[in-house]
Write an enzyme that holds these catalytic residues in place. Sequence first.
Site, short mmCIF file in Angstrom:
data_model
loop_
_atom_site.label_atom_id
_atom_site.label_comp_id
_atom_site.label_asym_id
_atom_site.label_seq_id
_atom_site.Cartn_x
_atom_site.Cartn_y
_atom_site.Cartn_z
N THR A 187 -0.10 -44.84 25.68
CA THR A 187 0.63 -44.41 26.88
C THR A 187 1.92 -43.73 26.41
OG1 THR A 187 2.01 -46.39 27.04
CG2 THR A 187 -0.18 -46.50 28.08
N ILE A 213 -6.92 -51.33 27.59
CA ILE A 213 -7.41 -52.72 27.71
C ILE A 213 -7.98 -53.01 29.10
CG2 ILE A 213 -6.03 -53.76 25.86
CD1 ILE A 213 -4.17 -54.86 28.16
N THR A 233 7.22 -63.12 28.06
CA THR A 233 8.66 -62.83 28.03
C THR A 233 9.45 -63.92 28.74
OG1 THR A 233 10.29 -61.34 29.04
CG2 THR A 233 8.15 -61.35 30.06
N ASP A 234 10.72 -64.06 28.34
CA ASP A 234 11.60 -65.01 29.03
C ASP A 234 11.88 -64.57 30.47
OD1 ASP A 234 13.28 -62.85 28.49
OD2 ASP A 234 14.86 -64.04 27.55
N GLU A 235 11.56 -63.30 30.79
CA GLU A 235 11.86 -62.81 32.14
C GLU A 235 11.02 -63.50 33.21
OE1 GLU A 235 12.62 -58.60 32.49
OE2 GLU A 235 13.08 -58.45 30.36
N TYR A 261 7.90 -56.00 36.98
CA TYR A 261 7.51 -56.24 35.58
C TYR A 261 7.35 -57.73 35.31
CZ TYR A 261 8.24 -57.23 30.61
OH TYR A 261 8.13 -57.76 29.34
N LYS A 268 4.00 -60.06 34.39
CA LYS A 268 3.87 -60.86 33.17
C LYS A 268 3.64 -62.34 33.51
CE LYS A 268 4.35 -59.74 29.39
NZ LYS A 268 3.34 -59.21 28.38
N ASN A 281 15.01 -60.83 24.54
CA ASN A 281 15.07 -59.39 24.22
C ASN A 281 15.02 -59.15 22.71
OD1 ASN A 281 16.22 -59.62 26.99
ND2 ASN A 281 16.47 -57.41 26.74
N VAL A 287 26.17 -47.66 31.48
CA VAL A 287 26.12 -49.12 31.63
C VAL A 287 25.90 -49.44 33.10
CG1 VAL A 287 27.49 -51.24 31.46
CG2 VAL A 287 27.55 -49.54 29.61
P1 NAD Z 1 6.25 -51.13 24.35
O1 NAD Z 1 6.36 -50.56 25.72
O2 NAD Z 1 7.13 -50.60 23.27
O3 NAD Z 1 4.75 -50.98 23.84
C1 NAD Z 1 3.65 -51.24 24.65
C2 NAD Z 1 2.38 -50.71 23.95
O4 NAD Z 1 1.26 -51.05 24.77
C3 NAD Z 1 2.37 -49.18 23.80
O5 NAD Z 1 1.93 -48.84 22.50
C4 NAD Z 1 1.38 -48.72 24.85
O6 NAD Z 1 0.68 -47.52 24.50
C5 NAD Z 1 0.42 -49.91 24.91
N1 NAD Z 1 -0.28 -50.00 26.19
C6 NAD Z 1 0.27 -49.92 27.44
N2 NAD Z 1 -0.71 -49.99 28.37
C7 NAD Z 1 -1.88 -50.16 27.70
C8 NAD Z 1 -3.24 -50.30 28.09
N3 NAD Z 1 -3.58 -50.30 29.38
N4 NAD Z 1 -4.16 -50.46 27.14
C9 NAD Z 1 -3.82 -50.45 25.82
N5 NAD Z 1 -2.58 -50.29 25.39
C10 NAD Z 1 -1.61 -50.14 26.31
O7 NAD Z 1 6.45 -52.69 24.54
P2 NAD Z 1 7.14 -53.76 23.58
O8 NAD Z 1 8.59 -53.79 23.84
O9 NAD Z 1 6.64 -53.58 22.19
O10 NAD Z 1 6.54 -55.11 24.17
C11 NAD Z 1 5.31 -55.64 23.69
C12 NAD Z 1 4.99 -56.91 24.42
O11 NAD Z 1 6.03 -57.86 24.24
C13 NAD Z 1 4.86 -56.74 25.93
O12 NAD Z 1 3.78 -57.54 26.37
C14 NAD Z 1 6.17 -57.24 26.49
O13 NAD Z 1 6.01 -57.76 27.79
C15 NAD Z 1 6.51 -58.33 25.49
N6 NAD Z 1 7.94 -58.61 25.30
C16 NAD Z 1 8.82 -57.60 25.01
C17 NAD Z 1 10.17 -57.91 24.77
C18 NAD Z 1 11.15 -56.82 24.38
O14 NAD Z 1 12.35 -57.13 24.23
N7 NAD Z 1 10.74 -55.58 24.17
C19 NAD Z 1 10.60 -59.23 24.85
C20 NAD Z 1 9.68 -60.23 25.17
C21 NAD Z 1 8.36 -59.90 25.37
P1 TYD Z 2 16.49 -53.33 28.88
O1 TYD Z 2 16.61 -52.87 27.47
O2 TYD Z 2 15.83 -52.43 29.87
O3 TYD Z 2 15.77 -54.76 28.82
P2 TYD Z 2 15.56 -55.87 29.99
O4 TYD Z 2 15.89 -55.29 31.29
O5 TYD Z 2 14.10 -56.16 29.87
O6 TYD Z 2 16.44 -57.02 29.60
O7 TYD Z 2 17.95 -53.67 29.43
C1 TYD Z 2 18.78 -54.64 28.81
C2 TYD Z 2 20.01 -54.77 29.65
O8 TYD Z 2 20.77 -53.55 29.57
C3 TYD Z 2 19.75 -54.98 31.14
O9 TYD Z 2 20.71 -55.89 31.66
C4 TYD Z 2 19.94 -53.61 31.76
C5 TYD Z 2 20.99 -52.98 30.87
N1 TYD Z 2 20.91 -51.51 30.72
C6 TYD Z 2 22.04 -50.71 30.96
O10 TYD Z 2 23.12 -51.22 31.32
N2 TYD Z 2 21.93 -49.36 30.79
C7 TYD Z 2 20.77 -48.77 30.41
O11 TYD Z 2 20.73 -47.51 30.31
C8 TYD Z 2 19.62 -49.59 30.15
C9 TYD Z 2 18.32 -48.99 29.72
C10 TYD Z 2 19.75 -50.97 30.31
#
Ligand code: NAD
Ligand code: TYD
Length: 338
Positions: free
Chosen positions: A36, A60, A125-127, A153, A157, A182, A209
């Site tokens: 994606t 998936i 996720t903790d969210e 979102y 999850k 995060n 911000v």
């Molecule tokens: P990301 O958005 O960077 O990557 C998501 C990947 O999933 C991409 O490569 C995308 O192509 C693929 N994808 C999306 N839809 C798909 C589909 N239908 N079929 C196959 N592949 C698909 O996300 P991330 O930040 O690496 O997060 C990965 C996982 O960890 C997620 O499940 C997210 O909820 C969880 N998570 C993320 C964070 C964070 O801080 N980023 C924290 C806690 C949990």
């Molecule tokens: P984000 O990286 O989107 O993660 P999440 O919302 O899943 O925690 O955002 C982290 C925090 O930063 C969130 O409180 C929103 C804030 N934020 C900004 O203030 N400015 C921005 O441009 C973005 C992307 C996030």
Amino acid sequence: MKIFVTGGAGFIGGNFVYYMLKTHPDYDIVCLDALTYAGNLETLSDALENPRFTFVKIDITDRQAVFSLFDKERPDIVVNFAAESHVDRSILNPEIFLKTNILGTQALMDACKEYGVKRYHQVSTDEVYGDLPLDRPDLLFTETTPILTSSPYSASKASADLLVQAYCRTYGLPATISRCSNNYGPYHFPEKLIPLMIINILKGKPLPVYGDGKNVRDWLYVEDHCSAIDLIIHNGSIGEIYNIGGNNERSNLQIVELLIKTLGKGEIKFVRDRAGHDLRYAIDSTKIKTQLGWVPETRFEDGIRKTVDWYLDNRSWWENIVSGEYTNYYRKMYEERG
Ligand code: NAD
Ligand code: TYD
């Protein structure tokens, strides 16, 4: 041992692929990813040179494609990272979040059931716990904190987590769930806070911000998340949920100010707040630490330095992204914010 890693062309999945190739020299890794907007094959360019690694472009939610790949490859373990992962996008368009995050999880679990996979791990996720007040630093999310989501979102999850628990109990699926705070580190897609700010500083753009910048997140270096998942899939107990967190709470303003200090420039611009914006996340990781011996290794200051250096050293990775379709997203998301 053969491990399926879904979403491996994304941020955390990509880091997990490298982590597993490095720490388990006898494992084969198959990455399933739909590529994606958030998936990027460049992230996997080094892995693609490794004979123990295979990439398959697959959605998936495409049950037939998923089942035929399971039939062909017969994985031992499946780790599901694939998801729509950005809260702001989920506010604009929830539907794809429900499809990928819930129905995609179901398709994977059905295939695991059919082909007798020994372990299914859901990366959550903790969210899912909603948020905590800013004025109660004593409160942390534990694994028994009720689910109370705020964004489409996090609701998607949480729904997936409930489905995993249902499959575990009803069908005996050998599943585990982890809920992490995060993450930050290399290959983080530029729409998220830390890479967005680093890239805007490097490009001389204002640093947007949301609201007053007092919202708090608990930051963890991505490799520490990978080591936690590695421990869970090998030593975690079936049916269990494990919280993973950095014990490293920072307000958004503190993060942005640290990045300005690290890079020596940058100008903050306060913009309209995110709808339903969660105030504070903070994770209690006692369970995974005491039961599985997990120890996060990267101090925040070191992790931020490594991350900034990575973005400085890998300009072409993010320049390719921010010069493409992402430009339209950025304009829509930020120009309307004022
Ligand atoms: P990301 O958005 O960077 O990557 C998501 C990947 O999933 C991409 O490569 C995308 O192509 C693929 N994808 C999306 N839809 C798909 C589909 N239908 N079929 C196959 N592949 C698909 O996300 P991330 O930040 O690496 O997060 C990965 C996982 O960890 C997620 O499940 C997210 O909820 C969880 N998570 C993320 C964070 C964070 O801080 N980023 C924290 C806690 C949990
Ligand atoms: P984000 O990286 O989107 O993660 P999440 O919302 O899943 O925690 O955002 C982290 C925090 O930063 C969130 O409180 C929103 C804030 N934020 C900004 O203030 N400015 C921005 O441009 C973005 C992307 C996030």
